[in-house]
Design a protein around this motif. Sequence first.
Motif, PDB file in Angstrom:
ATOM      1  N   LYS A  76       0.817  -1.214   0.000  1.00 40.15           N
ATOM      2  CA  LYS A  76       0.000   0.000   0.000  1.00 40.15           C
ATOM      3  C   LYS A  76       0.853   1.268   0.000  1.00 40.15           C
ATOM      4  CE  LYS A  76      -4.054   1.999   2.254  1.00 40.15           C
ATOM      5  NZ  LYS A  76      -3.525   3.349   2.281  1.00 40.15           N
ATOM      6  N   PRO A  77       1.889   1.402   0.872  1.00 39.29           N
ATOM      7  CA  PRO A  77       2.743   2.606   0.773  1.00 39.29           C
ATOM      8  C   PRO A  77       3.454   2.727  -0.570  1.00 39.29           C
ATOM      9  CG  PRO A  77       3.057   1.509   2.890  1.00 39.29           C
ATOM     10  CD  PRO A  77       2.239   0.595   2.052  1.00 39.29           C
ATOM     11  N   LEU A  78       3.876   1.561  -1.148  1.00 43.50           N
ATOM     12  CA  LEU A  78       4.545   1.607  -2.447  1.00 43.50           C
ATOM     13  C   LEU A  78       3.601   2.108  -3.530  1.00 43.50           C
ATOM     14  CD1 LEU A  78       7.171   0.920  -3.956  1.00 43.50           C
ATOM     15  CD2 LEU A  78       6.266  -1.367  -4.334  1.00 43.50           C
ATOM     16  N   ARG A  79       2.343   1.648  -3.508  1.00 43.94           N
ATOM     17  CA  ARG A  79       1.374   2.118  -4.503  1.00 43.94           C
ATOM     18  C   ARG A  79       1.091   3.615  -4.322  1.00 43.94           C
ATOM     19  NH1 ARG A  79      -1.343  -1.959  -7.198  1.00 43.94           N
ATOM     20  NH2 ARG A  79      -0.940  -4.056  -6.405  1.00 43.94           N
ATOM     21  N   ASP A  80       1.039   4.080  -3.086  1.00 44.88           N
ATOM     22  CA  ASP A  80       0.815   5.508  -2.856  1.00 44.88           C
ATOM     23  C   ASP A  80       1.963   6.342  -3.428  1.00 44.88           C
ATOM     24  OD1 ASP A  80      -1.509   4.840  -1.567  1.00 44.88           O
ATOM     25  OD2 ASP A  80      -0.632   4.915   0.445  1.00 44.88           O
ATOM     26  N   ARG A  81       3.196   5.862  -3.266  1.00 44.89           N
ATOM     27  CA  ARG A  81       4.334   6.605  -3.821  1.00 44.89           C
ATOM     28  C   ARG A  81       4.283   6.623  -5.348  1.00 44.89           C
ATOM     29  NH1 ARG A  81       9.783   4.457  -1.182  1.00 44.89           N
ATOM     30  NH2 ARG A  81      10.601   6.106  -2.553  1.00 44.89           N
ATOM     31  N   TRP A  82       3.909   5.510  -5.965  1.00 40.28           N
ATOM     32  CA  TRP A  82       3.801   5.469  -7.426  1.00 40.28           C
ATOM     33  C   TRP A  82       2.664   6.372  -7.916  1.00 40.28           C
ATOM     34  CZ3 TRP A  82       6.921   4.142 -11.172  1.00 40.28           C
ATOM     35  CH2 TRP A  82       7.948   3.238 -10.918  1.00 40.28           C
ATOM     36  N   ASN A  83       1.559   6.416  -7.185  1.00 42.11           N
ATOM     37  CA  ASN A  83       0.436   7.263  -7.590  1.00 42.11           C
ATOM     38  C   ASN A  83       0.792   8.744  -7.522  1.00 42.11           C
ATOM     39  OD1 ASN A  83      -1.215   5.029  -8.016  1.00 42.11           O
ATOM     40  ND2 ASN A  83      -1.983   5.032  -5.925  1.00 42.11           N
ATOM     41  N   SER A  84       1.736   9.096  -6.660  1.00 45.86           N
ATOM     42  CA  SER A  84       2.122  10.505  -6.536  1.00 45.86           C
ATOM     43  C   SER A  84       3.073  10.959  -7.645  1.00 45.86           C
ATOM     44  CB  SER A  84       2.784  10.743  -5.176  1.00 45.86           C
ATOM     45  OG  SER A  84       3.983   9.992  -5.053  1.00 45.86           O
ATOM     46  N   ILE A  85       3.605  10.020  -8.453  1.00 48.13           N
ATOM     47  CA  ILE A  85       4.540  10.374  -9.537  1.00 48.13           C
ATOM     48  C   ILE A  85       3.732  10.658 -10.791  1.00 48.13           C
ATOM     49  CG2 ILE A  85       6.431   9.571 -10.972  1.00 48.13           C
ATOM     50  CD1 ILE A  85       7.393   7.875  -8.663  1.00 48.13           C
ATOM     51  N   ALA A  86       3.717  11.914 -11.238  1.00 45.95           N
ATOM     52  CA  ALA A  86       2.970  12.286 -12.439  1.00 45.95           C
ATOM     53  C   ALA A  86       3.825  12.129 -13.696  1.00 45.95           C
ATOM     54  CB  ALA A  86       2.468  13.727 -12.311  1.00 45.95           C
ATOM     55  N   GLU A  87       5.053  12.612 -13.651  1.00 47.44           N
ATOM     56  CA  GLU A  87       5.941  12.561 -14.810  1.00 47.44           C
ATOM     57  C   GLU A  87       7.205  11.791 -14.436  1.00 47.44           C
ATOM     58  OE1 GLU A  87       8.123  15.636 -17.971  1.00 47.44           O
ATOM     59  OE2 GLU A  87       6.860  16.382 -16.334  1.00 47.44           O
ATOM     60  N   LEU A  88       7.630  10.899 -15.333  1.00 43.03           N
ATOM     61  CA  LEU A  88       8.783  10.047 -15.063  1.00 43.03           C
ATOM     62  C   LEU A  88      10.065  10.752 -15.498  1.00 43.03           C
ATOM     63  CD1 LEU A  88       7.298   6.659 -16.333  1.00 43.03           C
ATOM     64  CD2 LEU A  88       7.640   7.347 -13.971  1.00 43.03           C
ATOM     65  N   ASN A  89      10.999  10.848 -14.570  1.00 42.17           N
ATOM     66  CA  ASN A  89      12.326  11.424 -14.839  1.00 42.17           C
ATOM     67  C   ASN A  89      13.366  10.582 -14.107  1.00 42.17           C
ATOM     68  OD1 ASN A  89      11.583  13.794 -16.404  1.00 42.17           O
ATOM     69  ND2 ASN A  89      10.714  14.596 -14.492  1.00 42.17           N
ATOM     70  N   PRO A  90      14.522  10.333 -14.737  1.00 38.46           N
ATOM     71  CA  PRO A  90      15.558   9.531 -14.070  1.00 38.46           C
ATOM     72  C   PRO A  90      16.020  10.187 -12.771  1.00 38.46           C
ATOM     73  CG  PRO A  90      16.027   9.768 -16.408  1.00 38.46           C
ATOM     74  CD  PRO A  90      14.902  10.706 -16.105  1.00 38.46           C
ATOM     75  N   SER A  91      16.023   9.427 -11.689  1.00 32.23           N
ATOM     76  CA  SER A  91      16.446   9.945 -10.394  1.00 32.23           C
ATOM     77  C   SER A  91      16.748   8.766  -9.481  1.00 32.23           C
ATOM     78  CB  SER A  91      15.370  10.839  -9.773  1.00 32.23           C
ATOM     79  OG  SER A  91      14.197  10.102  -9.522  1.00 32.23           O
ATOM     80  N   GLY A  92      17.396   9.083  -8.351  1.00 31.75           N
ATOM     81  CA  GLY A  92      17.673   8.036  -7.375  1.00 31.75           C
ATOM     82  C   GLY A  92      16.414   7.473  -6.765  1.00 31.75           C
ATOM     83  N   GLU A  93      15.410   8.316  -6.534  1.00 38.28           N
ATOM     84  CA  GLU A  93      14.150   7.829  -5.961  1.00 38.28           C
ATOM     85  C   GLU A  93      13.444   6.886  -6.916  1.00 38.28           C
ATOM     86  OE1 GLU A  93       9.908   9.614  -4.239  1.00 38.28           O
ATOM     87  OE2 GLU A  93      11.395  10.941  -5.178  1.00 38.28           O
ATOM     88  N   LEU A  94      13.406   7.237  -8.220  1.00 39.50           N
ATOM     89  CA  LEU A  94      12.773   6.366  -9.201  1.00 39.50           C
ATOM     90  C   LEU A  94      13.504   5.031  -9.300  1.00 39.50           C
ATOM     91  CD1 LEU A  94      10.592   6.062 -11.383  1.00 39.50           C
ATOM     92  CD2 LEU A  94      12.219   7.013 -13.020  1.00 39.50           C
TER      93      LEU A  94
END
Length: 875
Positions: free
Chosen positions: A566-584
């Motif tokens: 559930k926390p992982l899905r919430d974090r993915w839902n908060s990402i609108a645009e994909l950009n290379p980063s350490g978090e991604l």
Amino acid sequence: KLCGYLNKLGIKGPIKTWKSRWFFYDENKCRLLYYRTAQDINPLGSIDLSSASFDCKMENGEGVFEIRTPSRAFTLKAISRQAMMYWLQQLQMRRWEFCNTQSRFPVGSSQLVNEPLAGRTSRILSCSFAFVSYFVFTFVDVVDSEDFLPLVKTPTEAVGLKAASLPAPQTSTALQNISLKHPWTEIQNTVYNICGSKQLWGNNGNVFSFDEFQEHPENVVEEQEAEVEAGCAVKEGTLEDGRMGPRLNWIRKARWMNSGFPGSEELSREKNSVEKVSVLQQQILTLTEEVKSQKELVKLLHKTLEAAQQEKRVSSMYLTAAEDKDRLELVRHKVRQIADLTSRLEALEQEKKELEQILTLRDSHIQELKEHVQLLMEKNHAKQEVIMTLTEQMAREFSDPLQEANTITVETLYKQQEEIEHLKDDIDAYKTQNQFLNSEIHQVTRLWTSVAENEKALLMKCACLQARNCQMESKYLTVLRKLQEAVPGLPNSHAELVKNLIQEALQWDVKEEAEEGFNLNPVSEYDEYGFMTVPEYEIEDWKLLAKIQALEIKSNKLRSQEIVEKPLRDRWNSIAELNPSGELKSLIRSGIPVEHRQRVWRWMVSRHCSPVPGHYHRLLEQSRSTEHPACRQIELDLPRTLTNNKHFSSPTSQLIPKLRRVLLAFSWHNPAIGYCQGLNRLAAVALLVLEDEESAFWCLVYIVENLMPADYYSDTLITSQVDQRVFKDFLSEKLPRLMAHFEQYRIDVSLITFNWFLVAFVDSLVSDILLRVWDAFLYEGTKVIFRYALAIFKYNEEEILRIHDSVEIYQYLRFFTRMITDGRKLMNIAFNDLNPFPMKLLRNRRSMHREELEAELCELEQIKAAYVKERAEQG
């Protein structure tokens, strides 16, 4: 004391009459008792307020309100609007106080069916939270900080003990005021009023005996006794002796009547002392219940600790048992524990159904209240429109004095003003009624929210219990598997018992159990992409392993659903645009949710491989016009692609033609490779996730031409052989004990791992872990394959080290990857436990081993040429 005179509407056939009654609130049972006069000893009836609702309809008249119970509705009338609102507020507050007090004492689930709705909700809440011992739940006070309805000042002239000394308001004749439905009660009260003075002087010659009061036909014995005690409490207190009660009551009443009503100071002192005692008693009850809850929590913790110690002792006994009989006894004990857990799950299921019924009833009640409020708002709006129309008409008439003098008389104008005043009064009344109903809706909403939170807590508890049950069943099947291996050395009776237990375990079906019982997260036969969740093994020993694997998958999903997924899905839902980063990068390593995987894969492919518009369709046209040399090999490999997936298992599956077109298009796109065995599996996984043929084609191009090194899928597979040598180097560095074990028994791991690298673990790992590996592989490259290959051996290192036979080691390495079910643990080993190795180190190792391999191949070619030349000379 909440008591006073009210008029009660009595219905006798078509005749409706108002009868004056003395009403008294019994706080012990939350009932409203009513008598003909304040001096009567026996009540004519009672109204149960624990599940009642209140309403005040302005169209019925001033001071009229209703009390609706599940059995009937009572219409009452107060002497004024202020008295009516005071009764409504006090009854509402005392009803909520009674329900909140009752909610502190849990009851059994069997008592919840016939209880009133409000009491049942509070009891269910307290019972469920007594079961979930680590949640603390208390009802909020009834009087909220929100000022929905200001408190009405107490009308002392109509409510309270002083009203008992005032004459009863008579709205009808004395004969009409007598209750004909309760003749025996009326006779008792009348004789009591007549013979009261005689009893004061010890005259026992009366005809009627009041030592024991008979029961009214409409009431239960316990309710009548409670009403008699409540009626006596109104006069001067509780009776201690059943026989001396009436006499003492009349003596006190005589003294009271002779000496006059007590002064206000004495009443205030008595009232203050009584209130202090009640507050202290309430605090004592609260502290007692808190101590009880803490004791229950300590008991539960002690039981949990004892269970854990018992399990530890049983495990040690099993390991140290000298005879197989003792081990079988331990197995039976585990079976009994599994049965106990099953019964507890059934009880939780029953409790959940009851909570769902309560929620349904609450929703219907809220909907009715909303409809009522909407109707009142519509009425109010209509009356406002009438007022506006009349106001405009009056304005027009006042604007023309001549017309006013000719058309409107003074009397007509006075009537209109009087009607406007009445309408304003009605508007004020409806506003008050709306405030009262809003307070009721607010309390119901808070109850519904509390029940929803309780249900969520119970679902989490059920998930934990279900995961624990799956672990117990998995351990049970593992013990059966160990016994299965030891069957040849067991006595005949024990061997027969083990075979029967194994037979029963193999007949169990995950899908059937999910349909029969309460299951929060059932494991279906196929996952979201069509892969089988339970593999079909032909060997009996492997069938038992398949059941163990299904239970482990189910347990891991239940445990990680709320904590990780559930926390992982919430974090993915908060990402609108994909950009290379350490978090991604960290999110992709943890696994992409199903609903986001297709979008993220398309983004990763388009970053490094720009699709050419129309190129794929031109390749399809070329493959239709000209047959490629690899076409025959492609047709042979199509039926052997992903046989454990329902979309490819049948020759008539819909994805088979799409896979054929993708492979033929790639063979024309890259003639240097054409087609190599293994490309069919890569394209099949891309088709399952991306669904579109052209997107799957470009994903295959991205893997072969961008991610993998050159010559990885050439005729000689030279780069694939180089990677196997590089992997052996890493295996020696990271896992030296395991590599020494392989060298001792002459195990060539490349026979197992070569296919892992060629197809990126397709057909080797379970589908959930496979797709997580592909998520990181498409983003980071081939070093992910090395990381996961090392992690797989690290995951099973101890199991492999315990095997001391080369044949058994090869047999274990054939299927041990399918038994890895904990994807989170494997991911942590791959990216956290193993020391990182950068791509620069990987390229250097590849370059070194490629030179060595090319030199060996060149030497081999020279030997072959010399041999061919020698054979030719001899020939």
